[in-house]
Design a protein around this motif. Structure first.
Motif, PDB file in Angstrom:
ATOM      1  N   CYS A 258     -62.737   9.592  23.766  1.00 28.22           N
ATOM      2  CA  CYS A 258     -63.718   9.332  22.718  1.00 28.22           C
ATOM      3  C   CYS A 258     -62.961   9.139  21.413  1.00 28.22           C
ATOM      4  CB  CYS A 258     -64.707  10.480  22.599  1.00 28.22           C
ATOM      5  SG  CYS A 258     -63.920  12.035  22.171  1.00 28.22           S
ATOM      6  N   THR A 259     -63.582   8.426  20.504  1.00 27.46           N
ATOM      7  CA  THR A 259     -62.898   8.178  19.233  1.00 27.46           C
ATOM      8  C   THR A 259     -63.891   8.194  18.091  1.00 27.46           C
ATOM      9  OG1 THR A 259     -61.545   6.587  18.016  1.00 27.46           O
ATOM     10  CG2 THR A 259     -63.017   5.665  19.647  1.00 27.46           C
ATOM     11  N   GLY A 260     -63.426   8.505  16.921  1.00 29.29           N
ATOM     12  CA  GLY A 260     -64.299   8.511  15.749  1.00 29.29           C
ATOM     13  C   GLY A 260     -63.496   8.202  14.503  1.00 29.29           C
ATOM     14  N   VAL A 261     -64.217   7.764  13.472  1.00 29.10           N
ATOM     15  CA  VAL A 261     -63.575   7.420  12.204  1.00 29.10           C
ATOM     16  C   VAL A 261     -64.037   8.429  11.161  1.00 29.10           C
ATOM     17  CG1 VAL A 261     -63.382   5.644  10.430  1.00 29.10           C
ATOM     18  CG2 VAL A 261     -63.548   4.978  12.830  1.00 29.10           C
ATOM     19  N   LEU A 262     -63.104   9.003  10.426  1.00 31.89           N
ATOM     20  CA  LEU A 262     -63.444   9.990   9.396  1.00 31.89           C
ATOM     21  C   LEU A 262     -63.034   9.441   8.027  1.00 31.89           C
ATOM     22  CD1 LEU A 262     -61.929  13.156  11.159  1.00 31.89           C
ATOM     23  CD2 LEU A 262     -64.196  12.184  11.442  1.00 31.89           C
ATOM     24  N   HIS A 263     -63.891   9.675   7.044  1.00 34.11           N
ATOM     25  CA  HIS A 263     -63.583   9.247   5.673  1.00 34.11           C
ATOM     26  C   HIS A 263     -63.483  10.501   4.814  1.00 34.11           C
ATOM     27  CE1 HIS A 263     -64.613   4.976   6.433  1.00 34.11           C
ATOM     28  NE2 HIS A 263     -65.396   5.527   7.347  1.00 34.11           N
ATOM     29  N   LEU A 264     -62.352  10.746   4.238  1.00 33.81           N
ATOM     30  CA  LEU A 264     -62.229  11.924   3.359  1.00 33.81           C
ATOM     31  C   LEU A 264     -62.022  11.441   1.933  1.00 33.81           C
ATOM     32  CD1 LEU A 264     -60.633  13.054   6.249  1.00 33.81           C
ATOM     33  CD2 LEU A 264     -61.341  15.027   4.913  1.00 33.81           C
ATOM     34  N   ASP A 265     -62.741  12.064   0.990  1.00 30.62           N
ATOM     35  CA  ASP A 265     -62.661  11.552  -0.383  1.00 30.62           C
ATOM     36  C   ASP A 265     -61.820  12.448  -1.286  1.00 30.62           C
ATOM     37  OD1 ASP A 265     -65.223  10.299   0.678  1.00 30.62           O
ATOM     38  OD2 ASP A 265     -65.792  12.403   0.300  1.00 30.62           O
ATOM     39  N   ALA A 266     -61.899  13.786  -1.084  1.00 31.99           N
ATOM     40  CA  ALA A 266     -61.180  14.680  -1.997  1.00 31.99           C
ATOM     41  C   ALA A 266     -59.755  14.895  -1.491  1.00 31.99           C
ATOM     42  CB  ALA A 266     -61.917  16.006  -2.079  1.00 31.99           C
ATOM     43  N   PRO A 267     -58.812  15.168  -2.420  1.00 35.25           N
ATOM     44  CA  PRO A 267     -57.415  15.376  -1.999  1.00 35.25           C
ATOM     45  C   PRO A 267     -57.278  16.546  -1.034  1.00 35.25           C
ATOM     46  CG  PRO A 267     -57.585  15.215  -4.384  1.00 35.25           C
ATOM     47  CD  PRO A 267     -58.984  15.239  -3.873  1.00 35.25           C
ATOM     48  N   ILE A 268     -56.335  16.398  -0.136  1.00 32.86           N
ATOM     49  CA  ILE A 268     -56.084  17.414   0.891  1.00 32.86           C
ATOM     50  C   ILE A 268     -55.016  18.395   0.395  1.00 32.86           C
ATOM     51  CG2 ILE A 268     -54.990  17.685   3.186  1.00 32.86           C
ATOM     52  CD1 ILE A 268     -57.841  16.697   3.391  1.00 32.86           C
ATOM     53  N   ASP A 269     -55.252  19.667   0.659  1.00 28.12           N
ATOM     54  CA  ASP A 269     -54.276  20.702   0.333  1.00 28.12           C
ATOM     55  C   ASP A 269     -53.366  20.889   1.556  1.00 28.12           C
ATOM     56  OD1 ASP A 269     -54.474  23.904  -1.238  1.00 28.12           O
ATOM     57  OD2 ASP A 269     -53.109  23.337   0.370  1.00 28.12           O
ATOM     58  N   ALA A 270     -52.087  20.591   1.358  1.00 29.75           N
ATOM     59  CA  ALA A 270     -51.157  20.567   2.504  1.00 29.75           C
ATOM     60  C   ALA A 270     -51.058  21.933   3.194  1.00 29.75           C
ATOM     61  CB  ALA A 270     -49.780  20.101   2.052  1.00 29.75           C
ATOM     62  N   ASP A 271     -51.134  23.039   2.416  1.00 28.00           N
ATOM     63  CA  ASP A 271     -51.030  24.372   3.034  1.00 28.00           C
ATOM     64  C   ASP A 271     -52.230  24.648   3.924  1.00 28.00           C
ATOM     65  OD1 ASP A 271     -48.631  24.910   1.945  1.00 28.00           O
ATOM     66  OD2 ASP A 271     -49.467  25.823   0.126  1.00 28.00           O
ATOM     67  N   ARG A 272     -53.410  24.280   3.411  1.00 25.32           N
ATOM     68  CA  ARG A 272     -54.613  24.473   4.235  1.00 25.32           C
ATOM     69  C   ARG A 272     -54.523  23.637   5.513  1.00 25.32           C
ATOM     70  NH1 ARG A 272     -60.090  25.603   1.822  1.00 25.32           N
ATOM     71  NH2 ARG A 272     -59.659  27.029   0.144  1.00 25.32           N
TER      72      ARG A 272
END
Ligand code: GTP
Length: 355
Positions: A258-272
């Motif tokens: 299965c596959t899906g597309v995700l859209h993330l808008d806010a910056p990602i915290d590398a530690d998290r």
């Protein structure tokens, strides 16, 4: 009439051995080419098929080829199983002629799209010198080879399968994946055992020996960063593929994945993100794409099995919006849960990522 590969060919253990094997194959290849030509006057564009499971290194190899100094005009056909073609985005800046084949597999659900794309190249006013087709990671290269063998404008040059050397034995023993990886290996003229930098010499030797025991007529060549001289793949005088080799078996079911597309808008915290991915999400096989980072920069995210990386992207690579494609085992991979987990890694998120 069939052309059988000689089982006594020297095994190509290194790139030097490969050169020797190559000359032996040259003879077979030229015979195959004679069989392959339907008319002595027609133009036949050599096509090379890159196969191999998700994340094995196909795009890396394609990028190496496109940036090599061989002087050939290469057209790249890039098939991605996901709805958004991340691989095409990663190679577009290297070639003028990149055709995207997305949202399915060129060996089955979008085989018609492949035929159209090939025809558009074959009949174009300025046909390319060579075509390289990157099949999706869940494609059966034998079916793709069939499509190419029966196209009058093509000569099937070779089928190269990449395998992720550290993961291949586990994949070959996996109940949902073994049939597919087996098919990908047996269809290949050459199997590149990639990512050897992640293995000790002894471990690599054991893995290669185990594979050679299981796939007695395959040729395995260890490589790093999918690095192989372009002439082994693009020399139109030396097609390695032959009729009779690509027997289709029962179709590989796309429904396994299965596959899906995700859209993330806010910056990602590398530690998290590191915390979240410390335990690989169940059933997730592959994720790739672009994630927003701090200071309005964007990162290329690559995840293959348990390994992942997030590196700043060059500005010329960027799509209009950060987008990520995930591919997993149907029934096991929880796409919505993965989406939630990633959102909890956004800077300022109050949710705590799992892991
Ligand atoms: N350590 C290591 N990483 C590699 C090597 N080759 C490729 N990679 C990395 O493996 C990841 C997947 O490589 P890709 O070339 O995108 O693999 P792919 O087969 O095109 O992946 P799909 O198209 O999704 O099936 C990327 O992060 C690459 O940088 C290698 O030899 N060693």
């Amino acid at each position: 009439m069939t052309l059988e590969r000689d089982k006594t060919l020297p095994r190509a253990g290194t790139l030097e051995d490969l050169a020797e094997t190559w000359h032996t194959l040259l003879g077979l290849g030229q015979a195959a080419q004679m069989l392959n030509s339907r008319s002595s006057t027609a133009v036949h564009i050599p096509i090379t098929i890159l196969g191999g499971f998700l994340g094995a290194g196909k795009t890396t190899l394609l990028n190496n080829l496109l940036s090599g100094e061989h002087g050939l005009r290469i057209a790249a056909l890039v098939n991605d199983f996901g709805a958004v073609n991340i691989d095409a985005a990663l190679v577009k800046h290297r070639a003028e002629n990149v055709i995207e084949l997305s949202n399915g597999c060129v060996c089955c659900s979008i085989a018609g799209g492949l035929t159209e794309a090939i025809d558009s190249l074959v009949h174009s006013k300025t046909p390319p010198d060579a075509i390289v087709l990157e099949a999706s990671g869940v494609a059966d290269p034998a079916s793709v080879a069939h499509t190419c063998l029966f196209n009058d404008g093509l000569t099937l040059n070779s089928v190269i399968t990449l395998v992720d050397a550290p993961q291949i034995l586990a994949q070959a023993a996996h109940p949902d994946l073994s049939a597919l990886v087996e098919r990908q290996i047996t269809a290949a003229d050459l199997v590149l055992l990639n990512k050897t930098d992640l293995l000790s010499k002894d471990r690599l030797r054991d893995i290669k020996a185990e594979l050679e025991k299981r796939f007695t007529s395959a040729h395995f060549v260890p490589v790093k960063n999918a690095n192989i001289p372009a002439e082994f793949m693009l020399d139109a005088r030396a097609p390695m593929s032959s009729f009779g080799k690509f027997q289709s078996g029962s179709p590989i079911s796309e429904a396994t994945f299965c596959t899906g597309v995700l859209h993330l808008d806010a910056p990602i915290d590398a530690d998290r993100l590191r915390n979240f991915l410390a335990i690989a999400p169940d059933g997730l096989l592959r994720a790739k794409g672009f994630l927003p980072l701090a200071k309005q920069t964007t990162g290329i995210f690559q995840l293959v099995g348990q390994r992942w990386s997030l590196r700043p992207a060059q500005p010329d690579l960027l799509p209009a919006e950060p987008v990520l494609v995930a591919i997993g085992l149907r029934g096991r991979f929880d796409l919505a849960g993965f989406d939630r987990g990633l959102r909890a890694c956004e800077v300022g998120s109050r949710d705590m990522p799992d892991g």
